[in-house]
Design a protein around this motif. Structure first.
Motif, PDB file in Angstrom:
ATOM      1  N   ALA A  38      33.988  45.670  30.956  1.00  0.00           N
ATOM      2  CA  ALA A  38      34.627  45.428  29.572  1.00  0.00           C
ATOM      3  C   ALA A  38      35.752  46.487  29.752  1.00  0.00           C
ATOM      4  CB  ALA A  38      33.796  45.888  28.279  1.00  0.00           C
ATOM      5  N   SER A  39      36.021  47.432  30.334  1.00  0.00           N
ATOM      6  CA  SER A  39      37.156  48.445  30.457  1.00  0.00           C
ATOM      7  C   SER A  39      38.205  47.874  31.458  1.00  0.00           C
ATOM      8  CB  SER A  39      36.615  49.877  31.128  1.00  0.00           C
ATOM      9  OG  SER A  39      36.552  49.774  32.250  1.00  0.00           O
ATOM     10  N   GLN A  40      37.985  46.745  32.246  1.00  0.00           N
ATOM     11  CA  GLN A  40      38.949  46.299  33.166  1.00  0.00           C
ATOM     12  C   GLN A  40      39.576  45.227  32.185  1.00  0.00           C
ATOM     13  OE1 GLN A  40      39.413  47.480  36.044  1.00  0.00           O
ATOM     14  NE2 GLN A  40      37.980  48.718  36.413  1.00  0.00           N
ATOM     15  N   PRO A  41      40.815  45.119  32.577  1.00  0.00           N
ATOM     16  CA  PRO A  41      41.753  44.124  31.886  1.00  0.00           C
ATOM     17  C   PRO A  41      41.377  42.631  32.498  1.00  0.00           C
ATOM     18  CG  PRO A  41      43.267  45.235  33.498  1.00  0.00           C
ATOM     19  CD  PRO A  41      41.850  46.054  33.397  1.00  0.00           C
ATOM     20  N   LEU A  42      41.799  41.748  31.850  1.00  0.00           N
ATOM     21  CA  LEU A  42      41.741  40.472  32.297  1.00  0.00           C
ATOM     22  C   LEU A  42      42.705  40.098  33.434  1.00  0.00           C
ATOM     23  CD1 LEU A  42      41.577  38.143  29.064  1.00  0.00           C
ATOM     24  CD2 LEU A  42      40.038  38.019  30.955  1.00  0.00           C
ATOM     25  N   PRO A  43      42.297  39.001  34.210  1.00  0.00           N
ATOM     26  CA  PRO A  43      43.409  38.860  35.293  1.00  0.00           C
ATOM     27  C   PRO A  43      44.598  38.473  34.678  1.00  0.00           C
ATOM     28  CG  PRO A  43      41.367  37.631  35.563  1.00  0.00           C
ATOM     29  CD  PRO A  43      41.249  38.252  34.462  1.00  0.00           C
ATOM     30  N   PRO A  44      45.634  38.413  35.528  1.00  0.00           N
ATOM     31  CA  PRO A  44      46.971  38.127  34.936  1.00  0.00           C
ATOM     32  C   PRO A  44      47.350  36.827  34.742  1.00  0.00           C
ATOM     33  CG  PRO A  44      47.025  38.690  37.383  1.00  0.00           C
ATOM     34  CD  PRO A  44      45.537  38.912  36.893  1.00  0.00           C
ATOM     35  N   GLY A  45      48.311  36.443  34.113  1.00  0.00           N
ATOM     36  CA  GLY A  45      48.328  35.003  33.707  1.00  0.00           C
ATOM     37  C   GLY A  45      49.625  34.708  32.836  1.00  0.00           C
ATOM     38  N   PRO A  46      49.983  33.704  32.594  1.00  0.00           N
ATOM     39  CA  PRO A  46      51.286  33.283  31.737  1.00  0.00           C
ATOM     40  C   PRO A  46      50.970  33.586  30.181  1.00  0.00           C
ATOM     41  CG  PRO A  46      50.060  31.309  32.053  1.00  0.00           C
ATOM     42  CD  PRO A  46      49.580  32.398  33.042  1.00  0.00           C
ATOM     43  N   THR A  47      52.072  34.106  29.556  1.00  0.00           N
ATOM     44  CA  THR A  47      51.884  34.341  28.107  1.00  0.00           C
ATOM     45  C   THR A  47      51.550  33.088  27.252  1.00  0.00           C
ATOM     46  OG1 THR A  47      53.387  36.135  28.490  1.00  0.00           O
ATOM     47  CG2 THR A  47      52.864  35.297  26.070  1.00  0.00           C
ATOM     48  N   PRO A  48      50.295  33.349  26.415  1.00  0.00           N
ATOM     49  CA  PRO A  48      50.179  32.141  25.736  1.00  0.00           C
ATOM     50  C   PRO A  48      50.721  31.873  24.487  1.00  0.00           C
ATOM     51  CG  PRO A  48      48.659  33.780  25.367  1.00  0.00           C
ATOM     52  CD  PRO A  48      49.497  34.357  26.556  1.00  0.00           C
ATOM     53  N   LEU A  49      51.127  31.006  23.919  1.00  0.00           N
ATOM     54  CA  LEU A  49      51.583  30.383  22.747  1.00  0.00           C
ATOM     55  C   LEU A  49      50.580  30.412  21.542  1.00  0.00           C
ATOM     56  CD1 LEU A  49      53.926  27.337  23.646  1.00  0.00           C
ATOM     57  CD2 LEU A  49      54.570  29.859  23.506  1.00  0.00           C
ATOM     58  N   THR A 395      33.289  42.238  37.144  1.00  0.00           N
ATOM     59  CA  THR A 395      34.458  42.301  37.701  1.00  0.00           C
ATOM     60  C   THR A 395      34.928  41.426  38.938  1.00  0.00           C
ATOM     61  OG1 THR A 395      34.195  44.663  36.778  1.00  0.00           O
ATOM     62  CG2 THR A 395      35.993  44.263  38.385  1.00  0.00           C
ATOM     63  N   LEU A 396      35.923  41.072  38.778  1.00  0.00           N
ATOM     64  CA  LEU A 396      36.069  40.148  39.960  1.00  0.00           C
ATOM     65  C   LEU A 396      37.345  40.448  40.472  1.00  0.00           C
ATOM     66  CD1 LEU A 396      35.271  37.571  41.565  1.00  0.00           C
ATOM     67  CD2 LEU A 396      36.589  36.055  40.079  1.00  0.00           C
ATOM     68  N   LEU A 397      37.464  41.020  41.909  1.00  0.00           N
ATOM     69  CA  LEU A 397      38.683  41.436  42.294  1.00  0.00           C
ATOM     70  C   LEU A 397      39.447  42.379  41.551  1.00  0.00           C
ATOM     71  CD1 LEU A 397      40.343  38.359  44.286  1.00  0.00           C
ATOM     72  CD2 LEU A 397      38.708  40.107  45.034  1.00  0.00           C
ATOM     73  N   GLY A 398      38.516  43.212  40.918  1.00  0.00           N
ATOM     74  CA  GLY A 398      39.145  44.308  40.226  1.00  0.00           C
ATOM     75  C   GLY A 398      39.507  43.918  38.493  1.00  0.00           C
ATOM     76  N   HIS A 399      39.341  42.585  38.206  1.00  0.00           N
ATOM     77  CA  HIS A 399      39.639  42.280  37.039  1.00  0.00           C
ATOM     78  C   HIS A 399      38.473  41.810  36.232  1.00  0.00           C
ATOM     79  CE1 HIS A 399      43.887  41.426  38.216  1.00  0.00           C
ATOM     80  NE2 HIS A 399      43.244  40.917  39.509  1.00  0.00           N
ATOM     81  N   GLY A 400      38.590  42.425  34.901  1.00  0.00           N
ATOM     82  CA  GLY A 400      37.552  42.169  34.219  1.00  0.00           C
ATOM     83  C   GLY A 400      37.275  40.822  33.555  1.00  0.00           C
ATOM     84  N   ILE A 401      35.952  40.149  33.515  1.00  0.00           N
ATOM     85  CA  ILE A 401      35.477  38.691  33.020  1.00  0.00           C
ATOM     86  C   ILE A 401      34.688  39.148  32.072  1.00  0.00           C
ATOM     87  CG2 ILE A 401      34.615  36.445  33.792  1.00  0.00           C
ATOM     88  CD1 ILE A 401      37.239  37.270  35.370  1.00  0.00           C
ATOM     89  N   PRO A 402      35.091  38.858  30.637  1.00  0.00           N
ATOM     90  CA  PRO A 402      34.310  39.058  29.411  1.00  0.00           C
ATOM     91  C   PRO A 402      33.234  38.064  29.595  1.00  0.00           C
ATOM     92  CG  PRO A 402      36.500  39.076  28.745  1.00  0.00           C
ATOM     93  CD  PRO A 402      36.466  38.576  30.142  1.00  0.00           C
ATOM     94  N   CYS A 403      31.995  38.110  28.564  1.00  0.00           N
ATOM     95  CA  CYS A 403      30.896  37.437  28.396  1.00  0.00           C
ATOM     96  C   CYS A 403      31.768  36.112  27.766  1.00  0.00           C
ATOM     97  CB  CYS A 403      29.797  37.979  27.481  1.00  0.00           C
ATOM     98  SG  CYS A 403      28.470  37.074  27.321  1.00  0.00           S
TER      99      CYS A 403
END
Length: 521
Positions: A38-49, A395-403
């Motif tokens: 939960a403390s890890q940020p989500l993987p990067p990605g494009p900004t959503p509208l 955590t996947l490759l250092g990125h957080g994956i929330p429930c």
């Protein structure tokens, strides 16, 4: 304490306290991985509208669009499909960590609105969340029906279906007199007929009920493959603005009713005649014969569960199988030199006195197997597999994956990754040659090549696929010479894609089938 000692202590003490805090945090994270994730940020990605998120960036071929985003943002990307947070895995390294380290955490299923008919997930192999019932059905498929001994005993079923395909192709082509064969449709009919015989011991297209079931099964596959705005905007789910759930309910209800009729007939016949030869039992017999422990498993499978499993087998297996066979033949026709080599291998290894290819012949056809593997690399049946859902944070490759996050594995991108596959856009069956030490297989252990997935959610029908695909393609190569109508240039064959329930050829494959002397009698 001397002044010098105090100075040293004042410098060292904060460092020691910081180190101790880091050790305590690491220990706490080890004890509580949910908090760590939960403390890890989500993987990067494009900004959503607002509202639509990144839906506008998917296009009509989302597997290609998401592969492009992976090249920009990395092997694990976050996109927001409306309100649905989705993480996309697009590299072998990320897939390896996902399946080896987080298989249980990511083994959930994201259920779309089209599949939310009454009690849809109860007794489902595909959409049920992991649990005792799902494990029971999965085990029943893998160790009961798709076990090698049972599939070997049913070779005759596959041989009869392939013989029927060759006869229909010969009839459609006018026995070589210039008739155009809609090969895609013939392969779809063959996949349906084969499934009917394997599951129900019926040639379904020979009966009124079978033809009606064929209609409803086709409509279900079409509806499931449609993008549904209600999946991405929760406020619209009750409204069902595209009518997808309503349309699905009618077709699925009738399909279930037809299969229930088949099941009642089988029960009555078994009451009169017994259950028959164990090795030659079809899937319906295997489901009826099930005996559970009565604790975590029912002593016998409920009637409705059997019906649902049968319908799922049809829905999951027909379009994907037919699509792969059509892609294989399209690639062979587009690459005449590959076609010539594959045909030579088949015809040189089969006795001239034989009318049909047999399954035992396939072991001597490594290049044909390479054709199948190369087709699956370039054209995986489900570009994202069946979407996963995180059951707990990880955590996947250092990125957080929330429930409750949707997870796509872009196996289309894995199969075209230039860091893994030299000249990835080239159709080259030789890359799967047995003498190649780097040759991969599709059983789920080579993470650069996962057309059927990996881990506990891997497709249970791989043993059947490995028998059926080379038998069908090898038989078509053995029996006919193939060419495009009107002398069209095969190298310019349209290979564009369309996404339905699976990845299909956008332009149906229509060809000329000239019977070869080894088969024409």
């Amino acid at each position: 304490m001397e002044r010098s000692e105090m100075v040293i202590l004042s410098l060292v003490l904060p460092l020691l306290l910081t180190l101790l805090a880091l050790v305590l945090v690491a220990y706490q994270r080890r004890l509580n991985p949910k908090a760590a994730a939960a403390s890890q940020p989500l993987p990067p990605g494009p900004t959503p509208l607002p509202l639509i998120g990144n839906l506008h960036q998917l296009g009509s071929l989302p597997h290609k669009s998401l592969a492009r985003l992976a090249r920009r943002y990395g092997p694990v990307v976050t996109v927001h499909l409306g309100a649905m947070t989705t993480v996309v895995v697009s590299s072998a390294a990320a897939a390896r960590e996902m399946y080896k380290e987080h298989d249980a955490a990511l083994a959930g299923r994201m259920v779309y609105e089209s599949m939310r008919y009454e009690r849809a997930n109860e007794g489902s192999i595909i959409t049920a969340q992991p649990g005792a019932e799902w494990r029971m059905l999965r085990r029943l498929c893998t160790t009961g029906f798709f076990a090698a001994a049972r599939l070997d005993a049913l070779q005759g079923v596959r041989s009869r279906c392939v013989a029927g395909l060759l006869r229909r192709a010969d009839d459609a082509g006018g026995s070589g007199r210039g008739g155009v064969v809609d090969l895609g449709r013939l392969l779809f009919l063959t996949a349906f007929n084969h499934t009917g015989n394997l599951v129900l011991s019926r040639d379904l297209l020979d009966s009124k009920e079978g033809n009606e079931f064929f209609h409803h099964a086709g409509r279900i596959m079409e509806i499931v493959g449609r993008p549904n705005v209600a999946d991405f905007v929760p406020a619209l789910r009750r409204l069902d603005p595209q009518g997808i759930r309503r349309g699905m309910e009618g077709h699925i209800r009738r399909a279930l009713e037809i299969v229930a009729g088949f099941l009642n007939e089988r029960i009555q016949r078994r009451d009169k005649e017994g259950s028959g030869d164990d090795k030659k039992k079809d899937l319906l017999d295997v489901l009826l014969d099930f005996e559970g422990d009565g604790v975590e498993e029912p002593k016998k499978l409920p009637f409705d569960t059997i019906v649902k499993v049968v319908v799922e087998i049809f829905i999951a297996g027909i379009d994907t199988t037919a699509g792969t066979m059509e892609w294989a033949m399209a690639e062979l026709i587009k690459h005449p030199e590959v076609m010539k080599k594959a045909q030579a291998e088949v015809r040189e290894n089969i006795a001239a006195s034989k009318e049909y290819l047999e399954e035992k012949d396939v072991i001597n056809l490594p290049y044909l197997k390479g054709v199948i593997n190369e087709t699956l690399r370039l054209h995986p049946p489900l570009p994202f597999l069946v979407p996963h859902k995180s059951l707990k944070p990880c955590t996947l490759l250092g990125h957080g994956i929330p429930c409750d996050t949707q997870v796509f594995v872009n196996v289309w991108a894995l199969g075209r990754d230039p860091s893994t596959w030299p000249e990835p856009e080239v159709f080259d069956p030789a890359r799967f040659a047995p003498e190649n030490p780097a040759a991969a297989d599709y059983k789920g252990h080579h993470y650069e090549f996962l057309p059927f997935g990996s881990g506990r959610r891997k497709c249970p029908a791989i043993p059947l696929v490995s028998r059926l695909l080379p038998l069908v393609i090898g038989s078509l190569l053995y029996a006919f010479d193939w060419q495009l109508p009107c002398g069209a240039d095969p190298t310019r064959l349209d290979m564009s894609e369309r996404v339905t329930i699976s990845l299909r050829k956008a332009v149906p494959l229509r060809v000329l089938a000239v019977p070869h002397k080894s088969w024409a009698k």
